[in-house]
Design an enzyme around this catalytic site. Sequence first.
Site, short mmCIF file in Angstrom:
data_model
loop_
_atom_site.label_atom_id
_atom_site.label_comp_id
_atom_site.label_asym_id
_atom_site.label_seq_id
_atom_site.Cartn_x
_atom_site.Cartn_y
_atom_site.Cartn_z
N ASP A 101 0.85 -1.20 0.00
CA ASP A 101 0.00 0.00 0.00
C ASP A 101 0.88 1.25 0.00
OD1 ASP A 101 -2.13 -1.71 0.27
OD2 ASP A 101 -2.22 -1.49 2.46
N1 URA Z 1 -1.04 -5.96 3.95
C1 URA Z 1 -1.58 -4.73 3.96
O1 URA Z 1 -2.62 -4.49 4.57
N2 URA Z 1 -0.93 -3.75 3.28
C2 URA Z 1 0.23 -3.94 2.65
O2 URA Z 1 0.79 -2.99 2.08
C3 URA Z 1 0.79 -5.23 2.65
C4 URA Z 1 0.13 -6.22 3.31
#
Ligand code: URA
Length: 235
Positions: A101
């Site tokens: 993310d």
């Molecule tokens: N899980 C998440 O919630 N976000 C990420 O960026 C990676 C794994």
Amino acid sequence: MRLDKYICKSTKLSRAQAVECIRDGHVIVNDKAVLIESVQVHENNTITLNGKRLSLRAHRYLMIHKPANTICSNVDEAYPSLFSGLNLDHTQELHVAGRLDADTTGLVLVTDDGRWSFDIIRPQKHCKKVYRVGLSRAIEPGQAALLPEQFAHGLQLQGETELTRPAVLQIINPQEVLLTITEGKYHQVKRMFACVSKRVVKLHREKIGDVSLDINVGEWRYLTATEVDSFRDEP
Ligand code: URA
């Protein structure tokens, strides 16, 4: 692969320049001029441009230490691409093996070898990923014994039909844990903590398979041959 793509991957030419060379008759495939850029070619073909034999650049495999507020895409959108500002050529040919993310930091594997990245992210591979997770509120002493059991048993994420695969939760301190998971559903870690009424405020990926992050934020390095091969299945 298409002939114009082959030329881009074996020269410094852009797609438009490659198309122009092909249409102008400068490209010969197995002794015949080919004027159509969409023709499929193979590495075993003899392909020349202005008389010079072309061969594909070797695949690239690297790690990037992703900063917060960047996105795992080749182009800038609401946030800049994680490739922005890196001293890397031909970034349009690269893709990430397992996105993070925008607000997540840490280890991102990057390549132009689609088979290799698919082998890392395909769900049946159950590739291990280790995340360091910061929580908005402390884990109560009463929860500390229960939480690892809940994660090991599997959690019911909203909108999913099956429990999450067994995960390992190690409590570092009441607001910081290490989580090892073997799947990669959308927002998986944040959704897992939401299941146990916890909010993730910091998320950082430390390890994928046997490859650990060992560079500073915003830096990149090539993977070693051992690291690259560690994701390949035994023959
Ligand atoms: N899980 C998440 O919630 N976000 C990420 O960026 C990676 C794994």
